[in-house]
Design a protein around this motif. Structure first.
Motif, PDB file in Angstrom:
ATOM      1  N   LYS A 211      30.711  45.479  52.304  1.00 49.61           N
ATOM      2  CA  LYS A 211      31.786  45.555  53.309  1.00 49.61           C
ATOM      3  C   LYS A 211      33.263  45.010  52.766  1.00 49.61           C
ATOM      4  O   LYS A 211      34.130  45.575  53.086  1.00 49.61           O
ATOM      5  CB  LYS A 211      31.392  44.756  54.607  1.00 49.61           C
ATOM      6  CG  LYS A 211      30.247  45.257  55.308  1.00 49.61           C
ATOM      7  CD  LYS A 211      29.835  44.405  56.521  1.00 49.61           C
ATOM      8  CE  LYS A 211      28.618  44.973  57.268  1.00 49.61           C
ATOM      9  NZ  LYS A 211      28.298  44.017  58.384  1.00 49.61           N
ATOM     10  N   GLU A 212      33.231  43.578  52.142  1.00 51.89           N
ATOM     11  CA  GLU A 212      34.495  43.370  51.859  1.00 51.89           C
ATOM     12  C   GLU A 212      34.628  43.156  50.355  1.00 51.89           C
ATOM     13  O   GLU A 212      33.682  43.025  49.598  1.00 51.89           O
ATOM     14  CB  GLU A 212      34.322  41.575  52.375  1.00 51.89           C
ATOM     15  CG  GLU A 212      34.131  41.501  53.953  1.00 51.89           C
ATOM     16  CD  GLU A 212      35.343  41.753  54.555  1.00 51.89           C
ATOM     17  OE1 GLU A 212      36.458  41.879  54.035  1.00 51.89           O
ATOM     18  OE2 GLU A 212      35.110  42.421  55.799  1.00 51.89           O
ATOM     19  N   ILE A 213      35.723  43.526  49.957  1.00 53.65           N
ATOM     20  CA  ILE A 213      36.249  43.539  48.463  1.00 53.65           C
ATOM     21  C   ILE A 213      37.048  42.232  48.126  1.00 53.65           C
ATOM     22  O   ILE A 213      38.272  42.169  48.612  1.00 53.65           O
ATOM     23  CB  ILE A 213      36.886  44.646  48.186  1.00 53.65           C
ATOM     24  CG1 ILE A 213      36.019  45.938  48.326  1.00 53.65           C
ATOM     25  CG2 ILE A 213      37.538  44.672  46.699  1.00 53.65           C
ATOM     26  CD1 ILE A 213      36.876  47.179  47.934  1.00 53.65           C
ATOM     27  N   ASP A 214      36.312  41.422  47.504  1.00 50.76           N
ATOM     28  CA  ASP A 214      37.370  40.133  46.909  1.00 50.76           C
ATOM     29  C   ASP A 214      37.821  40.814  45.526  1.00 50.76           C
ATOM     30  O   ASP A 214      37.059  40.815  44.566  1.00 50.76           O
ATOM     31  CB  ASP A 214      36.249  39.028  46.876  1.00 50.76           C
ATOM     32  CG  ASP A 214      37.199  37.685  46.324  1.00 50.76           C
ATOM     33  OD1 ASP A 214      38.165  37.941  45.975  1.00 50.76           O
ATOM     34  OD2 ASP A 214      36.468  36.772  46.162  1.00 50.76           O
ATOM     35  N   LEU A 215      39.113  41.084  45.527  1.00 48.65           N
ATOM     36  CA  LEU A 215      39.745  41.612  44.380  1.00 48.65           C
ATOM     37  C   LEU A 215      39.532  40.995  43.080  1.00 48.65           C
ATOM     38  O   LEU A 215      39.340  41.454  42.059  1.00 48.65           O
ATOM     39  CB  LEU A 215      41.075  41.997  44.599  1.00 48.65           C
ATOM     40  CG  LEU A 215      41.909  42.660  43.437  1.00 48.65           C
ATOM     41  CD1 LEU A 215      41.322  44.117  43.425  1.00 48.65           C
ATOM     42  CD2 LEU A 215      43.352  42.911  44.052  1.00 48.65           C
ATOM     43  N   GLN A 216      39.296  39.556  43.103  1.00 49.43           N
ATOM     44  CA  GLN A 216      39.146  38.760  41.988  1.00 49.43           C
ATOM     45  C   GLN A 216      38.038  39.231  41.284  1.00 49.43           C
ATOM     46  O   GLN A 216      37.877  39.270  39.921  1.00 49.43           O
ATOM     47  CB  GLN A 216      39.417  37.397  42.176  1.00 49.43           C
ATOM     48  CG  GLN A 216      39.251  36.520  40.907  1.00 49.43           C
ATOM     49  CD  GLN A 216      40.333  36.981  39.856  1.00 49.43           C
ATOM     50  OE1 GLN A 216      41.584  36.577  39.987  1.00 49.43           O
ATOM     51  NE2 GLN A 216      40.147  37.326  38.884  1.00 49.43           N
ATOM     52  N   ASN A 217      36.963  39.513  42.136  1.00 47.72           N
ATOM     53  CA  ASN A 217      35.677  39.644  41.397  1.00 47.72           C
ATOM     54  C   ASN A 217      35.498  41.200  41.035  1.00 47.72           C
ATOM     55  O   ASN A 217      34.541  41.439  40.042  1.00 47.72           O
ATOM     56  CB  ASN A 217      34.556  39.869  42.595  1.00 47.72           C
ATOM     57  CG  ASN A 217      34.370  38.422  43.164  1.00 47.72           C
ATOM     58  OD1 ASN A 217      34.614  37.383  42.558  1.00 47.72           O
ATOM     59  ND2 ASN A 217      33.806  38.209  44.478  1.00 47.72           N
TER      60      ASN A 217
END
Length: 253
Positions: A211-217
């Motif tokens: 669902k969520e994209i944590d861009l740093q990852n």
């Protein structure tokens, strides 16, 4: 299973779980794409995959008969474990008799990168096949936790039949309405999940999209704060589009 059923003979229902995961990454240059592929190839080499599958074998109550593993050039790895349960009984000559009620566990990796964009994808295919009471669905949480998974597709099939003591055929020996029933609730909350099930054929399919994209990852060798806001949005959009196409199984954009 809610208690053991009384059977006539051996439970020979065959249960197979096919499990595919995709991990998507953004690497801004071709050099970084290749470095990412090399990194992920080393992280999930055949030795590490063997450890993961050996633990899966323990989880389904099986014993390892044989391990075959291979790392490939330029990238990728495969591991196959032949498994069984029960004592190995030597008989005449070099023949070995085993009471087999388990089958095999396999894994293959496919790192690749897009030729025209800054995206790279790492795919893992895992197959767990058992025969008897134990269902490979019990290994799902462990497998999902063993890899970084943006998209997950799973197929579960029960084949064959066994008989109860009265001779009645049994085509299923446990209750199941969805593969999702065997996945931890906290894990499911992180994904959008869709089922396509054919109950008459004891065939179950589930696919999941993060669902969520944590861009740093998703950035390889880049800090998110080094990027201007518009670039961050463009990268996030590219990542999401790639994930949606893999999840949908079709070219959309």
């Amino acid at each position: 299973m809610d208690g053991k059923m009384k059977l006539y003979g051996f439970n020979n229902l065959t249960k197979s779980l096919s499990f595919n995961i995709y991990d998507v990454c953004y690497a801004k240059t071709q050099r970084e794409q290749k470095d990412y592929i090399s990194y992920i190839d080393e992280q999930y080499n055949s030795d590490r995959l063997t450890k993961i599958l050996t633990h899966v074998t323990e989880m389904i109550g099986a014993k390892v008969l044989n391990i075959s593993k291979q790392d490939y050039e330029p990238q990728g790895a495969s591991v196959t474990i032949l498994v069984a349960e029960g004592s190995m009984i030597p008989v005449e000559g070099d023949t070995v008799v085993a009471h087999l009620d388990k089958s095999h566990v396999t894994v293959h990796t496919y790192p690749e990168y897009h030729p025209d964009t800054c995206l790279a994808t790492f795919r893992v295919d895992i197959d767990v096949a058992t025969c008897g009471e134990i269902t490979p669905l019990s290994t799902l949480d462990y497998l999902i936790g063993s890899f970084d998974s943006d998209i997950i597709t799973m197929d579960y099939r029960v084949r064959g039949f066994t008989r109860d003591v009265a001779g009645k055929k049994l085509f299923m020996d446990h209750k199941i309405t969805s593969i999702q029933d065997y996945i931890d609730t906290e894990t499911l909350q992180r994904y959008d999940a869709v089922d396509i099930n054919v109950y008459q054929a004891n065939l179950f399919h589930t696919k999941m999209l993060i669902k969520e994209i944590d861009l740093q990852n998703y950035l390889f060798n880049t800090d998110v704060y080094e990027l201007p806001p518009k670039t961050r949005l463009a990268i996030t959009d590219s990542l999401r589009k790639e994930m949606i196409e893999v999840f949908s199984g079709s070219n959309i954009y």
